[in-house]
Scaffold this motif. Structure first.
Motif, short mmCIF file in Angstrom:
data_model
loop_
_atom_site.label_atom_id
_atom_site.label_comp_id
_atom_site.label_asym_id
_atom_site.label_seq_id
_atom_site.Cartn_x
_atom_site.Cartn_y
_atom_site.Cartn_z
N LYS A 92 100.90 56.91 21.22
CA LYS A 92 100.81 56.86 22.78
C LYS A 92 101.16 58.20 23.26
N ALA A 107 101.26 59.34 12.25
CA ALA A 107 101.92 58.04 12.66
C ALA A 107 101.91 57.29 11.54
N VAL A 124 104.28 57.16 17.05
CA VAL A 124 104.51 58.33 17.65
C VAL A 124 104.16 58.04 19.15
N THR A 125 105.33 58.68 19.94
CA THR A 125 105.17 58.50 21.46
C THR A 125 105.38 59.91 21.96
N ILE A 126 104.37 60.36 22.81
CA ILE A 126 104.53 61.96 23.45
C ILE A 126 104.83 61.27 24.89
N GLY A 127 105.95 61.84 25.48
CA GLY A 127 106.31 61.29 26.76
C GLY A 127 105.66 62.04 27.96
N VAL A 142 108.33 59.49 15.43
CA VAL A 142 108.92 60.51 16.53
C VAL A 142 108.54 60.14 17.87
N ASP A 143 109.55 60.29 18.68
CA ASP A 143 109.57 60.06 20.24
C ASP A 143 109.63 61.40 20.86
N GLY A 145 110.33 63.20 23.94
CA GLY A 145 110.95 62.65 25.51
C GLY A 145 110.11 63.23 26.61
N GLU A 146 110.25 62.53 27.73
CA GLU A 146 109.43 63.34 28.93
C GLU A 146 109.90 64.60 29.19
N THR A 159 113.39 62.49 17.28
CA THR A 159 113.19 62.25 18.24
C THR A 159 113.85 63.59 19.22
#
Length: 184
Positions: A92, A107, A124-127, A142-143, A145-146, A159
């Motif tokens: 995302k 991912a 995986v999240t890219i803010g 891994v996230d 952050g914004e 993260t």
């Protein structure tokens, strides 16, 4: 002893393999060969294959996406040239986030403690407003952050906090980034 029936069990069913085969045909003919400015055309192709792509998301024709159905991109997000989106697990990407040229988003991994090394999916999240710089690697689970920045050629396996700048291998926080637009 490992039962013989499990030794060659497929990780993915025939529907998944068929979808990826169809996607490969479309990717190498229509997607990859489309002129760079045709971002809307590529958004539509990805949506047809199940991706959730926001308006104004920009995906360059040389970006490689393993399975569109496991990709979500908010409006204004960018996948630059030669980005590898190895999304066996879900990826995302938030609003106005940038994944620069040659970066790799992964991912999935394998359970190395099991002799069969079964696949482990880790999203995986890219803010929003984050920037994954050129040739960086973002590992499974891994996230980002914004507003975080992951420096060029960095390897991020944990993260990343919001509005921090990371660099190195392994990536470490090196400084605070000032939020813009009144965001915290």
């Amino acid at each position: 002893m490992i039962p013989k029936a499990n030794l060659h069990a497929p990780v993915y069913g025939w529907q998944n393999k068929f979808a990826r085969t169809c996607w490969s045909l479309v990717y190498y003919t229509l997607f990859r060969l489309s002129p760079t400015p045709l971002f809307g055309f590529r958004r539509q192709l990805l949506r047809f294959f199940g991706a959730r792509i926001g308006n104004q998301a920009n995906i360059y024709p040389s970006a490689q996406i393993w399975l569109p159905a496991n990709l979500e991109m908010a409006s204004g997000a960018t996948l630059g040239p030669r980005v590898q989106v190895y999304n066996q697990g879900y990826i995302k990407i938030g609003k106005n986030a940038i994944v620069s040229q040659g970066a790799h988003l992964c991912a999935s991994t394998h359970d190395y403690d099991d002799p069969l090394h079964p696949l482990v999916l880790a999203p995986v999240t890219i803010g929003a407003n984050a920037w994954v710089c050129a040739d960086a690697f973002i590992g499974p689970g891994v996230d980002v952050g914004e507003g975080a920045v992951i420096g060029a050629r960095s390897v991020l396996m944990k993260t990343a906090a919001a509005w921090q700048v990371y660099a190195g291998n392994p990536a470490r926080a090196i400084k605070q980034r000032a939020p813009f637009g009144g965001q915290q």
